[in-house]
Design a protein around this motif. Structure first.
Motif, PDB file in Angstrom:
ATOM      1  N   UNK A  24       0.788  -1.232   0.000  1.00 56.44           N
ATOM      2  CA  UNK A  24       0.000   0.000   0.000  1.00 56.44           C
ATOM      3  C   UNK A  24       0.818   1.278   0.000  1.00 56.44           C
ATOM      4  N   UNK A  25       2.122   1.172  -0.136  1.00 58.53           N
ATOM      5  CA  UNK A  25       2.924   2.383  -0.148  1.00 58.53           C
ATOM      6  C   UNK A  25       3.053   2.923  -1.559  1.00 58.53           C
ATOM      7  N   UNK A  26       3.095   4.207  -1.665  1.00 56.61           N
ATOM      8  CA  UNK A  26       3.229   4.889  -2.951  1.00 56.61           C
ATOM      9  C   UNK A  26       4.712   4.957  -3.295  1.00 56.61           C
ATOM     10  N   UNK A  27       5.153   4.082  -4.185  1.00 58.15           N
ATOM     11  CA  UNK A  27       6.571   3.989  -4.523  1.00 58.15           C
ATOM     12  C   UNK A  27       7.084   5.257  -5.191  1.00 58.15           C
ATOM     13  N   UNK A  28       6.284   5.860  -6.038  1.00 56.25           N
ATOM     14  CA  UNK A  28       6.703   7.112  -6.701  1.00 56.25           C
ATOM     15  C   UNK A  28       6.896   8.222  -5.666  1.00 56.25           C
ATOM     16  N   UNK A  29       6.004   8.299  -4.677  1.00 49.82           N
ATOM     17  CA  UNK A  29       6.138   9.292  -3.618  1.00 49.82           C
ATOM     18  C   UNK A  29       7.404   9.040  -2.801  1.00 49.82           C
ATOM     19  N   UNK A  30       7.679   7.777  -2.489  1.00 44.23           N
ATOM     20  CA  UNK A  30       8.881   7.448  -1.731  1.00 44.23           C
ATOM     21  C   UNK A  30      10.125   7.852  -2.517  1.00 44.23           C
ATOM     22  N   UNK A  31      10.150   7.561  -3.792  1.00 41.07           N
ATOM     23  CA  UNK A  31      11.289   7.971  -4.629  1.00 41.07           C
ATOM     24  C   UNK A  31      11.470   9.480  -4.596  1.00 41.07           C
TER      25      UNK A  31
END
Length: 92
Positions: A24-31
């Motif tokens: 459920x984590x937003x990978x683009x946001x984490x990047x």
């Protein structure tokens, strides 16, 4: 064909440590947050790891980061809910 359920899991290697990210984590946001931390010279970035545990890492220009994606067996506990951690010594 078996009826085994699978899910996609992302792993993040940071220098010599490897973290499996919770669902459920937003990978683009984490990047983006990691890139911003590096651009600013270094900042802590938090994310939720498998086990529903929050992790904070200091990302700086010298930090090496690699993201990889794999298919794993489905685990209904891996929902990213910090209020319900799992994976400790007494978890079954």
């Amino acid at each position: 064909m078996s009826g085994a359920q699978t899910m996609v899991r992302t792993q993040m290697a940071v220098n010599d440590a490897v973290f499996a990210l919770a669902q459920g984590q937003d990978l683009e946001d984490l990047r983006r947050r990691i890139e911003t931390a590096v651009d600013l010279g270094g900042r802590f970035v938090s994310f939720i790891a498998v086990g529903n545990r929050q992790v904070s890492i200091l990302f700086s220009p010298g930090t090496k980061v690699a993201l990889s994606v794999e298919t794993v067996m489905y685990d209904e506990r891996d929902d990213g809910n910090l209020d319900v951690p799992f994976g400790g010594f007494f978890d079954e």
